[in-house]
Motif scaffolding. Structure first.
Motif, PDB file in Angstrom:
ATOM      1  N   HIS A  81     -45.453  20.534   4.280  1.00  0.00           N
ATOM      2  CA  HIS A  81     -46.649  20.785   5.080  1.00  0.00           C
ATOM      3  C   HIS A  81     -47.438  21.968   4.525  1.00  0.00           C
ATOM      4  CE1 HIS A  81     -45.045  17.853   7.705  1.00  0.00           C
ATOM      5  NE2 HIS A  81     -44.274  18.634   8.438  1.00  0.00           N
ATOM      6  N   LEU A  82     -46.726  22.999   4.100  1.00  0.00           N
ATOM      7  CA  LEU A  82     -47.419  24.169   3.540  1.00  0.00           C
ATOM      8  C   LEU A  82     -48.197  23.791   2.290  1.00  0.00           C
ATOM      9  CD1 LEU A  82     -44.745  26.996   3.935  1.00  0.00           C
ATOM     10  CD2 LEU A  82     -46.769  26.570   5.352  1.00  0.00           C
ATOM     11  N   GLN A  83     -47.589  22.991   1.441  1.00  0.00           N
ATOM     12  CA  GLN A  83     -48.281  22.576   0.227  1.00  0.00           C
ATOM     13  C   GLN A  83     -49.517  21.756   0.574  1.00  0.00           C
ATOM     14  OE1 GLN A  83     -46.361  19.770  -2.550  1.00  0.00           O
ATOM     15  NE2 GLN A  83     -46.829  21.257  -4.155  1.00  0.00           N
ATOM     16  N   ALA A  84     -49.396  20.850   1.562  1.00  0.00           N
ATOM     17  CA  ALA A  84     -50.536  20.029   1.969  1.00  0.00           C
ATOM     18  C   ALA A  84     -51.657  20.873   2.562  1.00  0.00           C
ATOM     19  CB  ALA A  84     -50.077  18.983   2.979  1.00  0.00           C
ATOM     20  N   LEU A  85     -51.288  21.963   3.240  1.00  0.00           N
ATOM     21  CA  LEU A  85     -52.278  22.829   3.875  1.00  0.00           C
ATOM     22  C   LEU A  85     -52.813  23.903   2.939  1.00  0.00           C
ATOM     23  CD1 LEU A  85     -50.439  23.258   7.280  1.00  0.00           C
ATOM     24  CD2 LEU A  85     -52.686  22.174   6.982  1.00  0.00           C
ATOM     25  N   GLY A  86     -52.202  24.053   1.767  1.00  0.00           N
ATOM     26  CA  GLY A  86     -52.681  25.024   0.792  1.00  0.00           C
ATOM     27  C   GLY A  86     -52.111  26.418   0.942  1.00  0.00           C
ATOM     28  N   TYR A  87     -50.962  26.536   1.630  1.00  0.00           N
ATOM     29  CA  TYR A  87     -50.314  27.843   1.792  1.00  0.00           C
ATOM     30  C   TYR A  87     -49.168  27.990   0.807  1.00  0.00           C
ATOM     31  CZ  TYR A  87     -52.750  28.546   6.238  1.00  0.00           C
ATOM     32  OH  TYR A  87     -53.699  28.712   7.207  1.00  0.00           O
ATOM     33  N   VAL A  88     -49.001  29.194   0.291  1.00  0.00           N
ATOM     34  CA  VAL A  88     -47.843  29.529  -0.534  1.00  0.00           C
ATOM     35  C   VAL A  88     -46.878  30.333   0.331  1.00  0.00           C
ATOM     36  CG1 VAL A  88     -47.008  30.765  -2.560  1.00  0.00           C
ATOM     37  CG2 VAL A  88     -49.222  29.584  -2.632  1.00  0.00           C
ATOM     38  N   PRO A  89     -45.634  29.885   0.500  1.00  0.00           N
ATOM     39  CA  PRO A  89     -44.705  30.619   1.356  1.00  0.00           C
ATOM     40  C   PRO A  89     -44.252  31.927   0.730  1.00  0.00           C
ATOM     41  CG  PRO A  89     -43.578  28.809   0.273  1.00  0.00           C
ATOM     42  CD  PRO A  89     -45.033  28.669  -0.069  1.00  0.00           C
ATOM     43  N   ASN A  90     -43.944  32.878   1.587  1.00  0.00           N
ATOM     44  CA  ASN A  90     -43.258  34.089   1.141  1.00  0.00           C
ATOM     45  C   ASN A  90     -41.765  33.850   1.028  1.00  0.00           C
ATOM     46  OD1 ASN A  90     -45.710  35.086   3.049  1.00  0.00           O
ATOM     47  ND2 ASN A  90     -45.423  36.499   1.338  1.00  0.00           N
ATOM     48  N   VAL A  91     -41.268  32.974   1.917  1.00  0.00           N
ATOM     49  CA  VAL A  91     -39.837  32.661   1.966  1.00  0.00           C
ATOM     50  C   VAL A  91     -39.676  31.175   2.229  1.00  0.00           C
ATOM     51  CG1 VAL A  91     -37.653  33.080   3.179  1.00  0.00           C
ATOM     52  CG2 VAL A  91     -39.267  34.961   2.862  1.00  0.00           C
ATOM     53  N   MET A  92     -38.668  30.559   1.613  1.00  0.00           N
ATOM     54  CA  MET A  92     -38.248  29.196   1.946  1.00  0.00           C
ATOM     55  C   MET A  92     -36.821  29.280   2.459  1.00  0.00           C
ATOM     56  SD  MET A  92     -39.952  26.866  -1.112  1.00  0.00           S
ATOM     57  CE  MET A  92     -39.185  27.727  -2.504  1.00  0.00           C
ATOM     58  N   ILE A  93     -36.572  28.689   3.638  1.00  0.00           N
ATOM     59  CA  ILE A  93     -35.286  28.863   4.298  1.00  0.00           C
ATOM     60  C   ILE A  93     -34.774  27.522   4.817  1.00  0.00           C
ATOM     61  CG2 ILE A  93     -36.410  29.414   6.509  1.00  0.00           C
ATOM     62  CD1 ILE A  93     -34.131  31.373   7.064  1.00  0.00           C
ATOM     63  N   GLY A  94     -33.451  27.307   4.758  1.00  0.00           N
ATOM     64  CA  GLY A  94     -32.862  26.092   5.292  1.00  0.00           C
ATOM     65  C   GLY A  94     -31.716  25.596   4.444  1.00  0.00           C
ATOM     66  N   ASP A  95     -31.194  24.410   4.818  1.00  0.00           N
ATOM     67  CA  ASP A  95     -30.159  23.790   3.980  1.00  0.00           C
ATOM     68  C   ASP A  95     -30.761  22.822   2.968  1.00  0.00           C
ATOM     69  OD1 ASP A  95     -30.762  21.457   5.457  1.00  0.00           O
ATOM     70  OD2 ASP A  95     -29.064  21.737   6.796  1.00  0.00           O
ATOM     71  N   PHE A  96     -32.041  22.524   3.134  1.00  0.00           N
ATOM     72  CA  PHE A  96     -32.820  21.709   2.199  1.00  0.00           C
ATOM     73  C   PHE A  96     -32.204  20.323   1.978  1.00  0.00           C
ATOM     74  CE2 PHE A  96     -33.693  26.166   1.214  1.00  0.00           C
ATOM     75  CZ  PHE A  96     -35.053  26.186   1.485  1.00  0.00           C
ATOM     76  N   ASP A  97     -31.834  19.716   3.107  1.00  0.00           N
ATOM     77  CA  ASP A  97     -31.374  18.332   3.048  1.00  0.00           C
ATOM     78  C   ASP A  97     -32.522  17.352   3.268  1.00  0.00           C
ATOM     79  OD1 ASP A  97     -31.864  18.828   5.717  1.00  0.00           O
ATOM     80  OD2 ASP A  97     -30.015  17.921   6.458  1.00  0.00           O
TER      81      ASP A  97
END
Length: 210
Positions: free
Chosen positions: A38-54
């Motif tokens: 969603h961030l990529q679609a909205l044009g935002y670059v995250p400061n942090v990516m968090i999760g188990d990434f499943d």
């Protein structure tokens, strides 16, 4: 200071959500597992990516954003990715925290995200048509809203002293009990409206029709 969290729930109207977010000043961005899409679609670059990434292939995003901090957790854990992110961002002590992607898709995650607000009341859940915030009494809040519906949903057994001004259906020092639909679908009747109550906790929802 305002932070934005992007969860992995389905977003029904990305362009309408983009228009809302463009009116806000965002200072810190967190991508939560598949919410980084969603961030990529909205044009935002995250400061942090968090999760188990499943729910997403992290490696590709790590290449696109090589300087972004990654907090990766084991899939077998006692918290959802959303709660991990809520806990992380609350410790940062932002004044205003918005979570998108909290609705849509799996009902269990939707309900889990809503009830997390009892422990993280400084977070508001937002999409193009809904804003959900938890308030605990004694509380008073002024709203500047001329369209949409206001709904009050108690999560404690009773919410006492509920007073509404500036709405089509005003209330004066009433009790709303958990399980009641009395507080559903009120309408704004003034540019400035006020919610006040003395005791209890309730979800305050501003919703618009699709």
């Amino acid at each position: 200071m305002r932070a934005l969290l992007a969860l992995n729930g389905k977003i029904e109207d990305m362009e309408a959500l983009r228009a809302i977010l463009e009116t806000l000043e965002i200072h810190f961005v967190v991508g939560v597992d598949g919410g980084i899409k969603h961030l990529q679609a909205l044009g935002y670059v995250p400061n942090v990516m968090i999760g188990d990434f499943d729910s997403v292939e992290l490696e590709g995003y790590a290449e696109v954003w090589p300087d972004v901090e990654i907090m990766r957790f084991n899939k077998e854990k006692d918290m959802t990715d959303a709660e991990l992110a809520f806990s992380y961002i609350q410790d940062k002590r932002f004044n205003d925290i918005i979570a998108i992607g909290a609705f849509g898709g799996r009902l269990d995650h939707l309900l889990g995200n809503v009830f997390l607000l009892e422990h993280y009341p400084n977070i508001m859940l937002l999409d193009a048509y809904n804003r959900v915030k938890l308030l605990e009494g004694p509380a008073e809040k002024t709203l500047f809203q001329r369209k949409g519906f206001l709904s009050l949903i108690p999560i404690t057994e009773r919410v006492e002293g509920v007073t509404l001004k500036g709405f089509k259906y005003p209330l004066d020092d009433v009790v709303i009990k958990r399980g009641s639909t009395w507080g559903i679908s009120n309408e704004f009747s003034a540019e400035e409206a006020t919610i006040r109550f003395d005791k209890g906790k309730m979800l305050v929802i501003i919703a618009e029709d699709y």
